[in-house]
Write an enzyme that holds these catalytic residues in place. Structure first.
Site: not given
Length: 773
Positions: A9, A82, A84, A86, A306, A308, A352
């Protein structure tokens, strides 16, 4: 045959991955999203199952071209944005633009950017996660339905440029309701009485007696309340000459466990309180630590997992590494027999680990030469919290004493640390507050039941109850988290958006609604009670988690939402008060005509009061509110001096009063008819962007050069001469963390936002209206 392609990303990750993957793979970056819903239309086919219509984001054609070139004729593409929702959406959109006969796509999740984790993820690729993409897409559709259908309503009814967001508007509602609770609060008087007492000291202490204080808590075994001075004086009278005796002594040792490693929301709260970071800054610095920093070998290395995450889970390997460090650094007594695990609240977000250092061997002291101050401070917080989570319990000795004096009972307490355990390394703000409440550090003398005490003084004090506090960034994040509003990864954007839109302002570090915020909130709550309710929004977040867990269907969620929303929208289009027209009535009679009712209206210069008998009565006033929220009309100041200079003719500008409030007008009227807003100097339009020069407290404002060309410079000029040509926008760069983007327009790409950092090159569309949370 072209080498397999790994797509990430962020451009920053490209270097980190190349370090560990070597020459066997090509690595390229999408630089954020490459596809999104269109900017100037809703982009949702509501009648066809809420199907989203995606477009390539302006300026991303070049990125897509680079991706296709990097892919060449390879048959293997590893999608590693990433880990997640998104990131999953970016992976799906990347697969869509790179799809080719015979080409296979693999999803790779890098939870930490270290050599071992990268190689492990590459050896165990996954299929694309349809349920996670569905959850992201559903959220995007919900936000678009709300933002793009309510915002135009606000433009018509209030003023242009406003926006409503499915989650941001709930955050504003929470702030408004707290402010109204403060305004409605009536302080109540109460009194307390404490006794300063002396106990005969231990012979070994060398003193005759030890002093301590106790607080009056009961009378005849019932909790005592002292409403006023007369009641306090009556108690003092009844205690006159009373004997004070130790009635009960309780001693216990409390075992205290450490808190779990950070999740996103807790990291934001702690960084706000301990480091004075904003939520936005916390996430930006954490992103840098995650993506990789050169710590001495010339190549970047990911320093934290990570950032988030809602999970407190940690890997067995990381826990074992922490236990070894604790044993070596603190000794066996501080080490626990087996790793400590922490239960998770949310299964859907357990993919995560918690936020932790990728290696505890990278101590803050070791990394200090390689990190800037912000990076080091945040890393130290994460490192200490994680290591402390695997340390031994703290042992706290707590003593409490009950003291009898006739029918009254006084209480005193104290505590001391018998064994610090994890507290030797880290103490959270929450734990520090608990220590203060428990009187930790205050010691009581050795007392025995039946022991006589000497009264030195009775101290009565007057108090008043306090209103609920306004929200700080930390307490608002906590409130959103506890109520299930939004997701931790969105909190920074929510807090930034509600300030950028002018709905709230910061007063000494606390959120306060603006008048515009109150008006918009009242209109939305009156017309969309459920959709902007805390419970409804929390249930919707839960539904998104269930979609990700493949427990429910996204279409059923969208249909359930839109049925009520469409009905409310139709009613609001007809029934919502127009602040441009009739306005919002207040409980005031027009002082000019004595017949009309005063209404709040919104004009081009903001909110003002007007008589509802206009045009028969032309009464208008600016207004303020007192501490109780009551309207206070402000008498006009006409033709007052100002420090501004007319940019057209150079004459002084004067403050004048108009129907829509005060404004600046050239003193050369009627030869020069130039006017300007009073929100700033006539030749300096505020942008809301802080000057980036180190140590400067100024703001970037719009100006014009001697030749009439627009530019943006620091408001503290000539003390600070920072200036740029492009219009700055108060939106941080999601790639490199730059504090603001600039607005640019080209024939090819239209208007877009760009990062000034040449090594970054990030671009993104201008959202109009905002569809953010």
């Amino acid at each position: 045959m072209t080498k397999p392609l790994v797509v990430v990303e962020s451009p920053t990750k490209v270097r980190t991955l190349k370090k560990y993957l070597g020459k066997d793979f090509n690595v390229a970056a999408t630089v954020g999203h490459i596809k999104d819903l269109p900017l100037r239309e809703i982009g949702i086919d509501i009648e066809n199952g809420f199907t989203p219509v995606y477009q390539t984001i302006a300026g991303k054609q070049k990125v897509i071209g680079a991706l296709k070139k990097a892919a060449g004729d390879t048959t293997e593409v590893y999608l590693a944005p990433d880990p997640d929702r998104e990131g999953e959406a970016i992976a799906w959109h990347t697969a869509d633009v790179l799809k080719k006969k015979g080409r296979q796509f693999h999803r790779v999740l890098f939870h930490e950017l270290t050599g071992g984790a990268i190689r492990e993820a590459m050896h165990r690729p996954l299929p694309l996660n349809a349920a996670k993409y569905d959850a992201q897409q559903t959220r995007r559709i919900l936000d678009r339905l709300v933002g793009y259908q309510i915002s135009p309503l606000l433009w018509r009814k209030v003023k242009g440029g406003l926006s409503a967001g499915r989650v941001q508007s709930v955050a504003v509602r929470i702030i408004c309701e707290r402010e109204r609770a403060i305004q409605a609060f009536e302080p109540q008087e109460y009194w307390s009485i404490s006794a300063d007492l002396a106990a005969k000291a231990d012979a070994s202490s060398g003193a005759d007696e030890t002093l301590f204080s106790a607080k009056l808590v009961k009378k005849l075994d019932r909790k005592i309340e002292i409403p006023d001075e007369q009641s306090a004086l009556q108690i003092l009278k009844e205690l006159d000459g009373a004997a004070f005796t130790v009635a009960k002594v309780v001693k216990k040792t409390v075992r205290r466990n450490p808190l779990p490693p950070f999740i996103t929301s807790k990291l934001q709260q702690e960084a706000i309180q301990k480091l004075r970071f904003s939520a936005k800054k916390t996430m930006s610095v954490a992103q840098q630590l995650y993506e990789g920093i050169d710590i001495g070998d010339g190549e970047p290395e990911g320093l934290i997992t990570y950032m988030r995450t809602d999970s407190t889970r940690i890997s067995a390997e990381a826990a074992a590494e922490a236990l070894t460090l604790i044993r070596d650094r603190f000794g066996e007594r501080y080490t626990i027999a087996k790793p400590r695990a922490f239960p998770n609240k949310n299964k859907a977000q357990d993919a995560h680990e918690a936020i932790r250092p990728t290696s505890v061997a990278n101590t803050p002291e070791k990394l200090a030469p390689h990190l800037n101050a912000d990076q080091l401070n945040l890393y130290r917080l994460i490192w200490q919290r994680f290591v402390a989570s695997q340390m031994a319990q703290a042992l706290i000795d707590q003593n409490s004493v009950t003291i009898a004096a006739r029918d009254y009972r006084f209480a005193a307490s104290g505590s001391s640390i018998r064994f610090a355990g994890f507290m030797a390394l880290y103490l959270s703000v929450e734990e520090s507050d608990a220590q203060s409440r428990e009187g930790q550090g205050s010691m009581l003398p050795e007392l025995t039941e039946g022991q006589a005490l000497t009264l030195r003084r009775l101290d009565p004090k007057q108090h008043f109850t306090q209103p609920p506090p306004r929200f700080s960034e930390a307490s608002l994040v906590k409130e959103l988290e506890e109520n299930g509003i939004g997701r931790p990864s969105t909190y920074a954007a929510i807090l930034g958006t509600i300030r950028e839109k002018g709905y709230v302002e910061m007063l000494k570090g606390y959120f306060r609604p603006t008048e515009l915020g109150f008006i918009v909130n009242d209109l939305l709550v009156a017309n969309f009670t459920d959709i902007f309710g805390v419970d409804f929004t929390a249930r919707m977040e839960d539904n998104l988690d269930r979609i990700e867990a493949a427990e429910i269907n996204s279409l059923s969620v969208l249909e359930g939402f839109y049925g009520q929303f469409k009905d409310d929208l139709g009613k609001a289009a007809e029934g919502m008060l127009s602040m441009r027209g009739i306005g919002m009535p207040v409980d005031l009679t027009c002082p000019e005509c004595g017949q009309g009712q005063i209404h709040i209206k919104v004009g081009k210069n903001g909110e003002y009061l007007a008589c509802d008998r206009y045009p028969k009565c032309r009464y208008t006033r600016n207004y303020t509110r007192d501490e109780k929220g009551r309207i206070q009309p402000v008498d006009p100041q006409t033709d007052a001096d100002s420090d501004a200079v007319c940019e057209k003719c150079g004459r002084p500008m004067r403050i004048r009063e108009g129907r829509f409030g005060p404004f600046l007008a050239c003193s050369g009227y009627p030869e020069c008819r130039h006017t300007a807003s009073l929100s700033g100097p006539a030749n300096a339009a505020a942008t809301g962007v802080a000057c980036p020069q180190p140590g400067c407290s100024g703001e970037l404002v719009g100006r014009k050069s001697k030749r009439g060309k627009a530019f943006y410079g620091c408001s503290r000029y000539p003390d600070c001469d920072y200036a740029i040509w492009d219009k700055p926008v108060p939106v941080g760069c999601p790639v490199c963390g730059a504090p603001f983007l600039v607005e640019r327009t080209t024939k090819k790409d239209g208007t877009f936002l760009a990062c000034l950092n040449r090594s970054c090159g990030h671009r993104q569309p201008v959202e109009t209206p905002s569809a953010k949370d």
